[in-house]
Structure formats: C-alpha cells, structure tokens
Design a protein around this motif. Structure first.
Motif, PDB file in Angstrom:
ATOM      1  N   CYS A   1       0.835  -1.192   0.000  1.00 20.14           N
ATOM      2  CA  CYS A   1       0.000   0.000   0.000  1.00 20.14           C
ATOM      3  C   CYS A   1       0.877   1.252   0.000  1.00 20.14           C
ATOM      4  O   CYS A   1       1.822   1.345   0.775  1.00 20.14           O
ATOM      5  CB  CYS A   1      -0.908  -0.007   1.239  1.00 20.14           C
ATOM      6  SG  CYS A   1      -1.850   1.504   1.427  1.00 20.14           S
TER       7      CYS A   1
ATOM      8  N   CYS B   1      -0.034   4.061   0.933  1.00 19.13           N
ATOM      9  CA  CYS B   1      -0.404   4.951   2.032  1.00 19.13           C
ATOM     10  C   CYS B   1       0.215   4.476   3.343  1.00 19.13           C
ATOM     11  O   CYS B   1       0.980   5.200   3.962  1.00 19.13           O
ATOM     12  CB  CYS B   1      -1.928   5.039   2.119  1.00 19.13           C
ATOM     13  SG  CYS B   1      -2.525   6.213   3.349  1.00 19.13           S
ATOM     14  N   CYS B   2      -0.095   3.242   3.762  1.00 22.29           N
ATOM     15  CA  CYS B   2       0.388   2.759   5.061  1.00 22.29           C
ATOM     16  C   CYS B   2       1.666   1.939   4.943  1.00 22.29           C
ATOM     17  O   CYS B   2       2.330   1.687   5.945  1.00 22.29           O
ATOM     18  CB  CYS B   2      -0.702   1.946   5.762  1.00 22.29           C
ATOM     19  SG  CYS B   2      -1.130   0.415   4.895  1.00 22.29           S
TER      20      CYS B   2
ATOM     21  N   CYS C   1      -4.597   0.344  -0.076  1.00 23.45           N
ATOM     22  CA  CYS C   1      -5.405  -0.731   0.505  1.00 23.45           C
ATOM     23  C   CYS C   1      -6.775  -0.197   0.944  1.00 23.45           C
ATOM     24  O   CYS C   1      -6.968   1.009   1.100  1.00 23.45           O
ATOM     25  CB  CYS C   1      -4.667  -1.387   1.681  1.00 23.45           C
ATOM     26  SG  CYS C   1      -4.658  -0.434   3.195  1.00 23.45           S
TER      27      CYS C   1
ATOM     28  N   CYS D   1      -6.953   2.069   3.976  1.00 22.61           N
ATOM     29  CA  CYS D   1      -6.493   3.435   3.735  1.00 22.61           C
ATOM     30  C   CYS D   1      -7.488   4.206   2.868  1.00 22.61           C
ATOM     31  O   CYS D   1      -7.650   5.404   3.048  1.00 22.61           O
ATOM     32  CB  CYS D   1      -5.100   3.434   3.108  1.00 22.61           C
ATOM     33  SG  CYS D   1      -3.832   2.955   4.299  1.00 22.61           S
TER      34      CYS D   1
HETATM   35 ZN   LIG Z   1      -2.908   1.108   3.440  1.00 23.21          ZN
END
Ligand SMILES: [Zn+2]
Length: 99
Positions: free
Chosen positions: A17, A19-20, A41, A44
C-alpha cells in the motif's frame, strides 16, 4: 517508498500500500486512475474517505462562517441590529450559531 520499490514488490507477487506501507495482496488494493502503479489498501481508502469528508465539512463550515460574517457586517452597517424587534432576534441567532 519509491516507484521502483513498489514495481519490484509487484513483480514478486507482493504488493504494498502506498499509504500505510503494509504488504497486501493485489486484490486488496485500489489503483489510481491516472497512476495505476499506485495501489492503496481498502483500510487506507476508507481512512482517506473519512479525511475527505472531514475536510469537506470544514470547508463548508468556513464558507458558512464567512457568509454569516458578511451578513453580520451588512446588518451592522445598516444599523438593523439596533431596531426593536430585529436587534434582539439577530442577537438570539448569533448566540445559537454553531461557531
Ligand atoms: Zn494502506
């Protein structure tokens, strides 16, 4: 994380992902339309949706506050706040505004 790292991860069947940074299966990622290499994901996506909603609410609050300030300015400029009925009514509204 760089684009190369993400691409390498995808070639090995692992996706991450953007983002995370957690490893996810490709099925659990949503890809951006114009940047399909960017996968986010589901967790997120939901997190970003909440942030977008909060941001939108804050923008709307700011606009309403701006409109209220503008109306208040007009009322004061015209001296309406000193009229017998309008004045107390406006003060009541002012006290009960949510900001
Ligand atoms: Zn994520």
């Amino acid at each position: 994380m760089s684009a190369e790292t993400h691409a390498a991860a995808r070639e090995t069947g692992q996706s991450r992902c953007w983002c995370c940074g957690r490893d996810r299966s490709e099925d659990d990622l949503v890809h951006l339309a114009t940047h399909p290499e960017v996968g986010i994901c589901i967790n997120c996506v939901q997190f970003l949706r909440r942030r977008a909603r909060d941001h939108q609410a804050s923008v709307i609050r700011q606009r309403l506050r701006g409109a209220a300030e503008s109306i208040r300015g007009e009322v004061i400029a015209r001296g309406w706040h000193q009229r017998p009925v309008i004045g107390p009514a406006l003060r009541w509204v002012n006290r009960h505004l949510p900001w």
